[in-house]
Design a protein around this motif. Structure first.
Motif, PDB file in Angstrom:
ATOM      1  N   LYS A   2     -13.944  67.927 -22.013  1.00 40.01           N
ATOM      2  CA  LYS A   2     -14.215  69.028 -22.665  1.00 40.01           C
ATOM      3  C   LYS A   2     -15.400  68.831 -23.546  1.00 40.01           C
ATOM      4  CE  LYS A   2      -9.343  70.350 -23.386  1.00 40.01           C
ATOM      5  NZ  LYS A   2      -8.307  71.013 -24.469  1.00 40.01           N
ATOM      6  N   LEU A   3     -16.654  69.694 -22.613  1.00 37.36           N
ATOM      7  CA  LEU A   3     -17.818  69.500 -23.321  1.00 37.36           C
ATOM      8  C   LEU A   3     -18.001  70.709 -24.686  1.00 37.36           C
ATOM      9  CD1 LEU A   3     -20.730  68.437 -23.057  1.00 37.36           C
ATOM     10  CD2 LEU A   3     -21.146  70.401 -21.464  1.00 37.36           C
ATOM     11  N   GLY A   4     -18.307  70.062 -25.822  1.00 34.78           N
ATOM     12  CA  GLY A   4     -18.541  70.853 -26.731  1.00 34.78           C
ATOM     13  C   GLY A   4     -19.495  70.602 -27.825  1.00 34.78           C
ATOM     14  N   LEU A 172     -16.299  57.174 -29.991  1.00 27.96           N
ATOM     15  CA  LEU A 172     -16.981  56.470 -29.186  1.00 27.96           C
ATOM     16  C   LEU A 172     -18.627  57.294 -29.056  1.00 27.96           C
ATOM     17  CD1 LEU A 172     -18.018  54.315 -27.226  1.00 27.96           C
ATOM     18  CD2 LEU A 172     -16.788  55.498 -25.486  1.00 27.96           C
ATOM     19  N   ASP A 173     -19.474  56.608 -29.943  1.00 28.07           N
ATOM     20  CA  ASP A 173     -20.827  57.003 -29.806  1.00 28.07           C
ATOM     21  C   ASP A 173     -21.561  55.985 -29.318  1.00 28.07           C
ATOM     22  OD1 ASP A 173     -23.432  57.949 -30.763  1.00 28.07           O
ATOM     23  OD2 ASP A 173     -22.798  59.305 -32.134  1.00 28.07           O
ATOM     24  N   ILE A 205     -15.652  61.790 -28.073  1.00 35.67           N
ATOM     25  CA  ILE A 205     -17.158  61.157 -27.759  1.00 35.67           C
ATOM     26  C   ILE A 205     -18.242  61.859 -28.105  1.00 35.67           C
ATOM     27  CG2 ILE A 205     -18.569  60.119 -25.729  1.00 35.67           C
ATOM     28  CD1 ILE A 205     -15.945  60.118 -24.230  1.00 35.67           C
ATOM     29  N   HIS A 206     -19.694  61.401 -28.664  1.00 37.78           N
ATOM     30  CA  HIS A 206     -20.816  61.961 -28.887  1.00 37.78           C
ATOM     31  C   HIS A 206     -21.614  61.908 -27.770  1.00 37.78           C
ATOM     32  CE1 HIS A 206     -20.515  62.212 -33.487  1.00 37.78           C
ATOM     33  NE2 HIS A 206     -19.670  63.176 -32.796  1.00 37.78           N
ATOM     34  N   ALA A 207     -22.092  62.980 -27.470  1.00 33.76           N
ATOM     35  CA  ALA A 207     -22.962  63.131 -25.975  1.00 33.76           C
ATOM     36  C   ALA A 207     -24.418  63.105 -26.593  1.00 33.76           C
ATOM     37  CB  ALA A 207     -22.642  64.195 -25.230  1.00 33.76           C
ATOM     38  N   PRO A 248     -12.738  65.226 -25.756  1.00 28.34           N
ATOM     39  CA  PRO A 248     -13.955  65.759 -25.978  1.00 28.34           C
ATOM     40  C   PRO A 248     -15.109  65.303 -25.866  1.00 28.34           C
ATOM     41  CG  PRO A 248     -11.870  65.832 -27.538  1.00 28.34           C
ATOM     42  CD  PRO A 248     -11.827  64.850 -26.613  1.00 28.34           C
ATOM     43  N   PHE A 249     -16.279  65.783 -25.576  1.00 26.64           N
ATOM     44  CA  PHE A 249     -17.655  65.126 -25.087  1.00 26.64           C
ATOM     45  C   PHE A 249     -18.522  66.168 -26.258  1.00 26.64           C
ATOM     46  CE2 PHE A 249     -20.985  63.785 -21.996  1.00 26.64           C
ATOM     47  CZ  PHE A 249     -20.800  62.272 -22.276  1.00 26.64           C
ATOM     48  N   LEU A 250     -18.826  65.801 -27.201  1.00 30.16           N
ATOM     49  CA  LEU A 250     -19.592  66.535 -28.208  1.00 30.16           C
ATOM     50  C   LEU A 250     -20.861  66.355 -28.174  1.00 30.16           C
ATOM     51  CD1 LEU A 250     -16.925  66.714 -31.134  1.00 30.16           C
ATOM     52  CD2 LEU A 250     -17.279  68.107 -29.259  1.00 30.16           C
TER      53      LEU A 250
END
Length: 279
Positions: A2-4, A172-173, A205-207, A248-250
């Motif tokens: 889930k990209l956000g 997870l960053d 997760i942070h992108a 989530p991939f934020l």
């Protein structure tokens, strides 16, 4: 996945927020409200997210549970407990903070951040936050930082073991843990290691991307995806192989909705080429 990200455009009402959220194409988002919001207002924001099938991925704390000042420390613990209870109430994926620092700046680099007694205080503070709330629908998580525990996947695994609470998870960053030239120069292998070791416990997760400046001595900066050196095809493949499909991939730390839109498109285009589903 889930990209956000976060909604940064101007809004005054849940409806205005929802309009921006729909335009963002995000499938996951940071919470726009805290525990202090009136219940009716909080519910209105949650209804907008539900209407758009968007996950509330994170409720932030961003306070210092290790503050040298006792009043500040107690206030930080109380705020973290209230935010965790709120995250549990709304069913957010996680409530996230850093462990805190042993100096005036809440997220600063200080020698005592790595003192043995500080580690003991970290374990105790995380336990105190979780035990006060006893969440059943969410997890308390720590965002890694370059100059405090946990600053690597093995250190995070050790912290999970020492805290020893089922409601303690991983935020997870991976870019925040690229804190040396060795990790920077072998970044994709390091990121894959992070995913393999921490995937079972990861809630969000942070992108981001990473770039090291050439002037001496070492300076490594986070930048938006595509603005650094990371091979995002490899990053997404590693994440897709290790993580649950609904993770989530934020995107984060951008100042405008246009910046978020550009980064979203960059990651989405690579995912499409790799055959990785983005929601």
């Amino acid at each position: 996945m889930k990209l956000g990200g976060s909604i940064v455009g101007p809004y005054q009402t849940p409806e205005e927020w929802g309009k921006l959220l729909k335009g963002s194409r995000f499938a996951a988002v940071t919470s726009p409200i805290s525990h202090a919001a009136p219940k009716e207002l909080a519910q209105a924001y949650l209804d907008e997210a539900k209407r758009l099938s968007v996950t509330i991925a994170e409720v932030g704390v961003w306070k210092n549970p290790l503050a040298p000042d006792e009043a500040e420390r107690k206030a930080a613990l109380a705020f973290a407990q209230a935010q965790l209870a709120f995250a549990d109430e709304i069913g957010a994926n996680c409530c996230v903070n850093i462990v805190g620092s042993r100096g005036e700046r809440w997220d600063g680099a200080y020698p005592d951040n790595y003192a043995p007694e500080t580690y003991d205080a970290i374990v105790q503070s995380v336990r105190e936050i979780i035990d006060a709330v006893k969440p059943t629908r969410t997890f308390y998580t720590i965002e890694p930082m370059p100059w405090m525990v946990p600053d690597g996947p093995d250190e995070y695994l050790q912290l999970l073991k020492d805290v020893d609470r089922p409601a303690f998870g991983v935020h997870l960053d991976f870019v925040n843990m690229i804190n040396s030239p060795r990790r920077y120069l072998a970044a994709e292998a390091f990121i894959e290691e992070c995913f393999k070791k921490l995937a079972p416990y990861t809630k969000s997760i942070h992108a981001k991307d990473s770039i090291m400046e050439q002037p001496f001595t070492t300076m490594i900066r986070e930048v938006a995806p595509g603005k650094g050196v990371l091979d995002y095809a490899k990053v997404l493949r590693a994440a897709n192989a290790a993580m649950p499909k609904e993770i989530p991939f934020l995107l984060e730390h951008m100042n405008t909705d246009q910046e978020y839109a550009e980064s979203y498109q960059y990651v989405a285009d690579i995912a499409d080429k790799e055959g990785i589903e983005i929601r």
